[in-house]
Design an enzyme around this catalytic site. Structure first.
Site, PDB file in Angstrom:
ATOM      1  N   GLU A   1      60.233  58.584  57.809  1.00 60.68           N
ATOM      2  CA  GLU A   1      60.501  57.518  56.852  1.00 60.68           C
ATOM      3  C   GLU A   1      59.230  56.698  56.614  1.00 60.68           C
ATOM      4  O   GLU A   1      59.054  56.115  55.548  1.00 60.68           O
ATOM      5  CB  GLU A   1      61.613  56.593  57.367  1.00 60.68           C
ATOM      6  CG  GLU A   1      61.936  55.533  56.343  1.00 60.68           C
ATOM      7  CD  GLU A   1      62.960  54.506  56.781  1.00 60.68           C
ATOM      8  OE1 GLU A   1      63.246  54.421  57.981  1.00 60.68           O
ATOM      9  OE2 GLU A   1      63.444  53.781  55.900  1.00 60.68           O
ATOM     10  N   GLU A   2      58.377  56.664  57.597  1.00 58.98           N
ATOM     11  CA  GLU A   2      57.204  55.791  57.516  1.00 58.98           C
ATOM     12  C   GLU A   2      56.013  56.408  56.800  1.00 58.98           C
ATOM     13  O   GLU A   2      54.955  55.787  56.723  1.00 58.98           O
ATOM     14  CB  GLU A   2      56.790  55.333  58.926  1.00 58.98           C
ATOM     15  CG  GLU A   2      57.906  54.645  59.707  1.00 58.98           C
ATOM     16  CD  GLU A   2      58.591  53.503  58.947  1.00 58.98           C
ATOM     17  OE1 GLU A   2      57.919  52.842  58.137  1.00 58.98           O
ATOM     18  OE2 GLU A   2      59.806  53.306  59.134  1.00 58.98           O
TER      19      GLU A   2
ATOM     20  N   ASP B   1      60.650  50.024  51.476  1.00 61.06           N
ATOM     21  CA  ASP B   1      61.332  49.174  52.452  1.00 61.06           C
ATOM     22  C   ASP B   1      60.312  48.353  53.233  1.00 61.06           C
ATOM     23  O   ASP B   1      59.190  48.808  53.478  1.00 61.06           O
ATOM     24  CB  ASP B   1      62.101  50.031  53.471  1.00 61.06           C
ATOM     25  CG  ASP B   1      63.386  50.575  52.893  1.00 61.06           C
ATOM     26  OD1 ASP B   1      63.738  50.173  51.775  1.00 61.06           O
ATOM     27  OD2 ASP B   1      64.024  51.399  53.573  1.00 61.06           O
TER      28      ASP B   1
ATOM     29  N   ASP C   1      63.646  59.243  61.346  1.00 61.83           N
ATOM     30  CA  ASP C   1      63.599  57.822  61.010  1.00 61.83           C
ATOM     31  C   ASP C   1      63.259  57.162  62.348  1.00 61.83           C
ATOM     32  O   ASP C   1      64.130  57.026  63.218  1.00 61.83           O
ATOM     33  CB  ASP C   1      64.954  57.351  60.468  1.00 61.83           C
ATOM     34  CG  ASP C   1      64.929  55.860  60.145  1.00 61.83           C
ATOM     35  OD1 ASP C   1      63.933  55.193  60.481  1.00 61.83           O
ATOM     36  OD2 ASP C   1      65.916  55.359  59.580  1.00 61.83           O
TER      37      ASP C   1
ATOM     38  N   LEU D   1      62.584  54.151  63.561  1.00 57.79           N
ATOM     39  CA  LEU D   1      63.262  52.954  64.059  1.00 57.79           C
ATOM     40  C   LEU D   1      64.253  52.461  63.009  1.00 57.79           C
ATOM     41  O   LEU D   1      63.943  51.575  62.203  1.00 57.79           O
ATOM     42  CB  LEU D   1      62.238  51.872  64.415  1.00 57.79           C
ATOM     43  CG  LEU D   1      62.728  50.810  65.390  1.00 57.79           C
ATOM     44  CD1 LEU D   1      63.261  51.410  66.692  1.00 57.79           C
ATOM     45  CD2 LEU D   1      61.608  49.830  65.717  1.00 57.79           C
ATOM     46  N   ASP D   2      65.432  53.059  63.054  1.00 57.78           N
ATOM     47  CA  ASP D   2      66.457  52.672  62.081  1.00 57.78           C
ATOM     48  C   ASP D   2      67.038  51.309  62.445  1.00 57.78           C
ATOM     49  O   ASP D   2      67.280  51.018  63.614  1.00 57.78           O
ATOM     50  CB  ASP D   2      67.584  53.712  62.082  1.00 57.78           C
ATOM     51  CG  ASP D   2      68.694  53.304  61.141  1.00 57.78           C
ATOM     52  OD1 ASP D   2      68.445  53.320  59.921  1.00 57.78           O
ATOM     53  OD2 ASP D   2      69.776  52.948  61.620  1.00 57.78           O
TER      54      ASP D   2
ATOM     55  N   GLU E   1      68.472  60.421  57.347  1.00 53.20           N
ATOM     56  CA  GLU E   1      69.561  59.530  57.768  1.00 53.20           C
ATOM     57  C   GLU E   1      70.925  60.203  57.533  1.00 53.20           C
ATOM     58  O   GLU E   1      71.662  60.464  58.475  1.00 53.20           O
ATOM     59  CB  GLU E   1      69.486  58.186  57.018  1.00 53.20           C
ATOM     60  CG  GLU E   1      68.274  57.351  57.437  1.00 53.20           C
ATOM     61  CD  GLU E   1      68.198  55.989  56.758  1.00 53.20           C
ATOM     62  OE1 GLU E   1      67.952  54.990  57.460  1.00 53.20           O
ATOM     63  OE2 GLU E   1      68.365  55.912  55.514  1.00 53.20           O
TER      64      GLU E   1
ATOM     65  N   ASP F   1      58.110  49.498  63.548  1.00 52.12           N
ATOM     66  CA  ASP F   1      58.375  50.768  62.857  1.00 52.12           C
ATOM     67  C   ASP F   1      57.166  51.679  62.998  1.00 52.12           C
ATOM     68  O   ASP F   1      57.291  52.873  63.282  1.00 52.12           O
ATOM     69  CB  ASP F   1      58.599  50.538  61.350  1.00 52.12           C
ATOM     70  CG  ASP F   1      59.915  49.860  61.018  1.00 52.12           C
ATOM     71  OD1 ASP F   1      60.947  50.313  61.509  1.00 52.12           O
ATOM     72  OD2 ASP F   1      59.891  48.884  60.243  1.00 52.12           O
TER      73      ASP F   1
HETATM   74  O1  F6P Z   1      68.476  52.126  56.485  1.00 55.23           O
HETATM   75  C1  F6P Z   1      68.318  50.970  57.137  1.00 55.23           C
HETATM   76  C2  F6P Z   1      69.576  50.161  57.423  1.00 55.23           C
HETATM   77  O2  F6P Z   1      69.203  49.081  58.223  1.00 55.23           O
HETATM   78  C3  F6P Z   1      70.740  50.920  58.073  1.00 55.23           C
HETATM   79  O3  F6P Z   1      70.550  51.055  59.449  1.00 55.23           O
HETATM   80  C4  F6P Z   1      71.921  50.051  57.705  1.00 55.23           C
HETATM   81  O4  F6P Z   1      73.125  50.771  57.661  1.00 55.23           O
HETATM   82  C5  F6P Z   1      71.558  49.534  56.343  1.00 55.23           C
HETATM   83  O5  F6P Z   1      70.141  49.647  56.199  1.00 55.23           O
HETATM   84  C6  F6P Z   1      71.962  48.092  56.130  1.00 55.23           C
HETATM   85  O6  F6P Z   1      71.784  47.739  54.802  1.00 55.23           O
HETATM   86  P1  F6P Z   1      72.162  46.275  54.218  1.00 55.23           P
HETATM   87  O7  F6P Z   1      71.115  45.357  54.782  1.00 55.23           O
HETATM   88  O8  F6P Z   1      72.037  46.457  52.744  1.00 55.23           O
HETATM   89  O9  F6P Z   1      73.528  45.927  54.667  1.00 55.23           O
END
Ligand code: F6P
Length: 350
Positions: free
Chosen positions: A95-96, A67, A114, A116-117, A277, A73
């Protein structure tokens, strides 16, 4: 629990003199401390680049799982590591980082985070957050993060939005605390949160519609048909693109969230990560009376094969999650890739 109760007091009440609970409470206290700093950092937006050397909010590479990684992050990860550093934690997974960091192998608990989600949203001034899962340390420390989600001792997430909030489960319901900035302390605002079993709101990234499996196609098609379909009810759609914000909304007014597996390269197991997550979210959803599933299995029953394993995630209002489970099990839907008339399946309605 009393509204207004301080997080520190609440942790003391929970832990008493029990050493395992005290260890859990200390971790939650340290994460709360770190979250105030992360909240300031994210709240400053581009100003952070002026006041904090080296912070741009821009992408700077990719994490262990491929990612895009922003310097925020990395900074959030460092803030949390520094806050947890003095505590006796056996292993810390993030995650990092590709591999868990081993601290004190004899310690009874380990933590997955995680940091910074939703960070891909940070420059759009949307809510982001920190997710955590606290696990017992098994005899073989290498198996720590390969335990099913049912083993979790506690889980939660912080949301950095208009308010900074902590959603927490210690395995006896879900409580929501909000940061009182004047006192720099988290205060209980919603004890014993319950998710309504039914909902008329769904969240999914609809741009991936052509890649979804038939059961997901069927479910969304019914929602979109609204009052003109067999369900006879209009649905509302939301997609924030930030898991913590979607989960917080579901805990506030119900709803269903789907990040399913789809046919795109790299998405055959969905997008979200099981250990830090989906597992904490599933624990929270179930403790609030909701449900969480892949469509085929309960999330908390899954045994992770690897730390960064991805998993399809369907979570929220119980009856809607169950309906998706039934659609996934239906031989009728499995055998027809894109059945033309989903509304015929009275069997699957609830
Ligand atoms: O896991 C990271 C994340 O940003 C989540 O917080 C979110 O639900 C998802 O990815 C969004 O994914 P997409 O950009 O494919 O809609």
């Amino acid at each position: 629990m009393n509204p207004g109760l301080n997080l520190r007091q609440s942790m003391n009440d929970y832990a008493g003199t029990d050493p395992l609970r005290r260890a859990v409470g200390d971790v939650i206290g340290a994460l709360a401390h770190a979250s105030v700093e992360i909240s300031d950092l994210t709240g400053n937006g581009a100003l952070a680049g002026i006041t904090l050397a080296g912070i741009t909010g821009q992408a700077q590479g990719r994490n262990a799982d491929g990612d895009i990684q922003k310097d925020l992050d990395v900074r959030a990860d460092r803030i949390i590591r520094a806050a947890l550093e003095p505590l006796p934690i056996a292993a810390l997974a993030s995650e990092e980082a590709a591999e868990p960091e081993i601290g004190y192998p004899a310690a009874p608990i380990s933590v997955a985070i995680d940091p910074l989600d939703g960070s891909s949203n940070i420059d759009t001034n949307m809510s982001v957050g920190t997710i955590f899962s606290i696990l017992p340390t098994p005899r073989d420390i290498r198996a720590t993060f390969l335990q099913p989600g049912d083993a979790q001792l506690a889980a939660g997430f912080f949301v950095y939005g208009p308010q900074t909030s902590l959603v927490l489960t210690l395995g006896r319901g879900v409580d929501i605390f909000t940061l009182d900035r004047g006192e720099n302390a988290f205060k209980l605002i919603r004890p014993a949160v319950l998710i309504p079993p039914d909902t008329a709101e769904f969240a999914i990234n609809a741009s991936n519609q052509r890649h979804w499996e038939p059961p997901v196609q069927a479910f969304i098609e019914d929602c979109l048909a609204g009052t003109s379909g067999e369900r006879g009810k209009d649905f509302n759609m939301r997609w924030i693109g930030s898991l913590v914000a979607e989960a917080h909304r579901i805990l506030t007014r119900g709803g269903i969230f789907l990040y399913p597996a789809d046919a795109r390269e790299g998405y055959r197991d969905g997008r979200l990560r099981l250990v830090y997550e989906a597992n904490p979210m599933a624990f929270i959803m179930e403790q609030a009376g909701g449900a969480a599933s892949t469509g085929r299995q309960r999330i908390l029953d899954l045994t992770p094969a690897t730390l960064h394993q991805r998993v399809p995630l369907i979570m929220g209002s119980r009856n809607k999650v169950r309906r998706l489970d039934r659609l996934h099990m239906s031989p009728e839907i499995k055998s027809e890739p894109y059945p033309p008339l989903f509304a015929r399946r009275g069997l699957f309605r609830n």
